[in-house]
Every structure is written in C-alpha cells, then in structure tokens.
Write an enzyme that holds these catalytic residues in place. Structure first.
Site, PDB file in Angstrom:
ATOM      1  N   ARG A 184      -7.573  31.537 -10.014  1.00 47.30           N
ATOM      2  CA  ARG A 184      -8.776  31.362 -10.792  1.00 47.30           C
ATOM      3  C   ARG A 184      -9.599  32.609 -11.095  1.00 47.30           C
ATOM      4  O   ARG A 184     -10.523  32.702 -11.413  1.00 47.30           O
ATOM      5  CB  ARG A 184      -9.594  30.261 -10.459  1.00 47.30           C
ATOM      6  CG  ARG A 184      -8.942  28.981 -10.554  1.00 47.30           C
ATOM      7  CD  ARG A 184      -8.515  28.549 -11.674  1.00 47.30           C
ATOM      8  NE  ARG A 184      -7.900  27.275 -11.739  1.00 47.30           N
ATOM      9  CZ  ARG A 184      -6.574  26.841 -11.408  1.00 47.30           C
ATOM     10  NH1 ARG A 184      -5.678  27.785 -11.270  1.00 47.30           N
ATOM     11  NH2 ARG A 184      -6.257  25.737 -11.133  1.00 47.30           N
ATOM     12  N   SER A 233     -14.454  22.095 -15.305  1.00 50.15           N
ATOM     13  CA  SER A 233     -14.433  21.920 -13.940  1.00 50.15           C
ATOM     14  C   SER A 233     -15.723  22.829 -13.529  1.00 50.15           C
ATOM     15  O   SER A 233     -15.713  24.197 -13.928  1.00 50.15           O
ATOM     16  CB  SER A 233     -13.372  22.256 -13.207  1.00 50.15           C
ATOM     17  OG  SER A 233     -12.366  21.583 -13.426  1.00 50.15           O
ATOM     18  N   GLU A 303     -16.974  27.735 -10.647  1.00 57.45           N
ATOM     19  CA  GLU A 303     -15.929  27.839 -11.756  1.00 57.45           C
ATOM     20  C   GLU A 303     -16.613  28.314 -13.139  1.00 57.45           C
ATOM     21  O   GLU A 303     -15.979  29.185 -13.896  1.00 57.45           O
ATOM     22  CB  GLU A 303     -14.816  26.932 -11.716  1.00 57.45           C
ATOM     23  CG  GLU A 303     -13.791  27.261 -12.579  1.00 57.45           C
ATOM     24  CD  GLU A 303     -12.528  26.204 -12.163  1.00 57.45           C
ATOM     25  OE1 GLU A 303     -11.873  26.061 -13.372  1.00 57.45           O
ATOM     26  OE2 GLU A 303     -12.377  25.873 -11.348  1.00 57.45           O
TER      27      GLU A 303
END
Length: 324
Positions: A184, A233, A303
């Site tokens: 990520r 998310s 995130e």
C-alpha cells in the site's frame, strides 16, 4: 467550519504565464465538493490542467515556494476543515481519463481513469489480471501512488512504466522498479504528479474475466457499505491480521462521534452519516486507534490519506495524545 476559511488569491503569482495556461484555475474551491466523505475546507487555488503539457507549463510558472497537492477522485481522502494551502491539482477526465489498448495485452491508462473502468477495458481486450480493480473505488493515479490492491493482487503486479510531471515541470517516465513499491505504498518522490501508466496483463478469455469481475463486485456489494459517504478502508491491515478484526476486537464497530461512524456492516469503513465535519471523522479514527492500541496492543495505521490544516483550536493528536 469549511465556509469560514478564505485564502488569498494565488493567481497573480503566475504573472504573464497565465496567458499560456489552458486549464481551469479556481481560487478557494471547497474540497468537500470533490471528496467522497463530502467534507473539507477550500483549496487555496485549484488547478485542472487541460493535458500533460499544460500541467508542465503551469508547474514551470509556479514559484518554487508554493506547495502543491494532488487529489484524485477523492475516494480515499479526508481533507481537514481548514483546507489546503497552496495549489491543489485535480486531473480532469477530459485530459486524463482515457484507456488505450496497445496490443500484446498492454494498456495505457490516464491517471484519472477509474479503477473499475480500467478493469472493464482490460476485459474487452481479453487481458487478465485486472479484475481486482472492480472493487477498488479510486482512480489509476491513486492506485499507482499507494499500490492499491485487493483479493491477493496489487498494482505493482501490472505496472510496466509510469509517466509523470516533476514539480519543476519536467515530463519523466519511471519503470516499475523505480516506483519502489511496497505494501500500500510507493517510494516514488511525492513531488511527482502521475499522468498515465502502461500496464501489462495476460491472455485470458473475456467470459472468464467477467466472471471474476462479477465475483469481486458481488463480494463488495455484500460486505461493504458502498452506497454511503465513505473513504473505503480506513486502516491498513496489520501484519498477520486484518484491520476490521482489530477494530471489532477493540469494541469499535458502530462507534460514533458527531456525524461520523464506524460502519456496522464493515467496521474498517468510516462513514459520514449525518453532516459530519472532517474533525468528527479524524477524531473518530484516532479514537479507534487509541482503543485498539489499549485493548489489543495493535497499532493501527491510517490507509485513508489525510490532508490540510486543522481549524485553529480544533487540532487532533494521533491516538488522541496518548503516549504510544
């Protein structure tokens, strides 16, 4: 909070170069209009370039001491109520929203192409490996920056090279290796503005690809609050676990602060359920992080990308100021 913030106009700093800039310049554009959470203060100056060359001209003309921030579709973004100083660049669909099939199961996609559209165009050409994008509510630019992934696949698995413009207005191309991908995350310079990328998949029958896409879509429809004002998310998955399990174990499923709430359907999704402010949402997120650390020993990391300034007197400390 958002409407009370008003920044000085930056356009005079561009001088005579204003005549050469073809894109849109919008002083004090409220960013609540372009984020999925529907919160956030203004951009001091928003610029929507006509194309890559126009972006390069603008950046060459912009004084070096003016900060530049890039926003995409606004799906995984929380803009604080104090807004963003400097220039906010938002690439428009018209100049950056096309997909071209290059042959050999390679596709060229603009940074503003929604991930779901990239999956669709790949399917049409019989190019496999892109079905996971069906469930990611963002655009190619964000996927490139954060190595977006789902269902065991990641952006890094598909990228051949990435086209970008530097802060000084130079147009460059980076290889997959130069992007420096991790979970990520990309280690590519934060000053780079991605404009397009070449992706490579594999040969696969279209009906097989569409079956995968349908499965991803059905899972998302069943498991995620996709019709709510959300940012996707909220926290990254901790190593060896999942964020939602940590949030649940901390007793934060359904936790609410003002108009912000952790979803009861998928508790790693934060929602704007009732005219939340950015302050409500970030306070809720930090409260969840604090509870998770205290009750499970897990340090959740955001995130969702949080940008901009707090309103004076309404600052929020990580973990609500607890020593961690």
């Amino acid at each position: 909070m958002s409407q009370a913030v008003n920044y000085p106009d930056l356009t005079p700093l561009l001088g005579d170069s204003l005549d050469d800039i073809r894109g849109r310049l919008i002083p004090n554009q409220l960013l609540s209009a372009v984020t999925w959470f529907r919160v956030g203060g203004p951009a001091q100056l928003m610029f929507q370039p006509a194309d890559e060359a126009d972006l390069a001209v603008f950046l060459k003309a912009l004084p070096d001491d003016v900060p530049v921030t890039v926003v995409g579709l606004g799906s995984n973004l929380l803009v604080r109520d104090g807004g963003i100083e400097g220039v906010v660049i938002r690439l428009p669909i018209r100049g950056f929203g096309q997909v071209e099939y290059l042959g050999g199961h390679k596709l060229l996609a603009g940074a503003c192409v929604p991930d779901k559209k990239l999956a669709e165009e790949a399917a049409k050409s019989g190019t496999g490996g892109f079905a996971f994008y069906t469930g990611i509510p963002g655009a190619v630019g964000g996927a490139l920056r954060m190595n977006a992934g789902a269902h065991g696949s990641e952006t890094k698995d598909l990228v051949v090279n990435v086209n970008a413009v530097t802060r000084s207005g130079e147009i460059v191309t980076l290889s997959n290796e130069e992007m420096g991908y991790a979970y990520r995350h990309s280690f590519a310079s934060k000053d780079l503005i991605f404009t397009s990328a070449v992706f490579a998949g594999r040969a696969q029958k279209e009906d097989e690809i569409r079956a995968e896409m349908a499965e991803v879509g059905a899972h998302r429809e069943k498991a995620q609050p996709i019709r709510e004002k959300t940012g996707g998310s909220t926290f990254k998955n901790p190593e060896g676990s999942s964020a939602w399990r940590t949030v649940d174990a901390a007793g934060c499923r359904g936790l609410q602060v003002g108009g912000a709430k952790m979803s009861e359907l998928h508790c790693n999704f934060m929602l704007n359920v009732s005219d939340a402010t950015a302050h409500d949402l970030e306070w809720l997120g930090e409260q969840v992080r604090s509870e998770a650390l205290e009750k499970t020993g897990t340090r959740l990391e955001w995130e969702i990308k949080r940008l901009g300034k707090f309103v004076q007197g309404a600052e929020i400390q990580p973990f609500l100021g607890k020593v961690v």
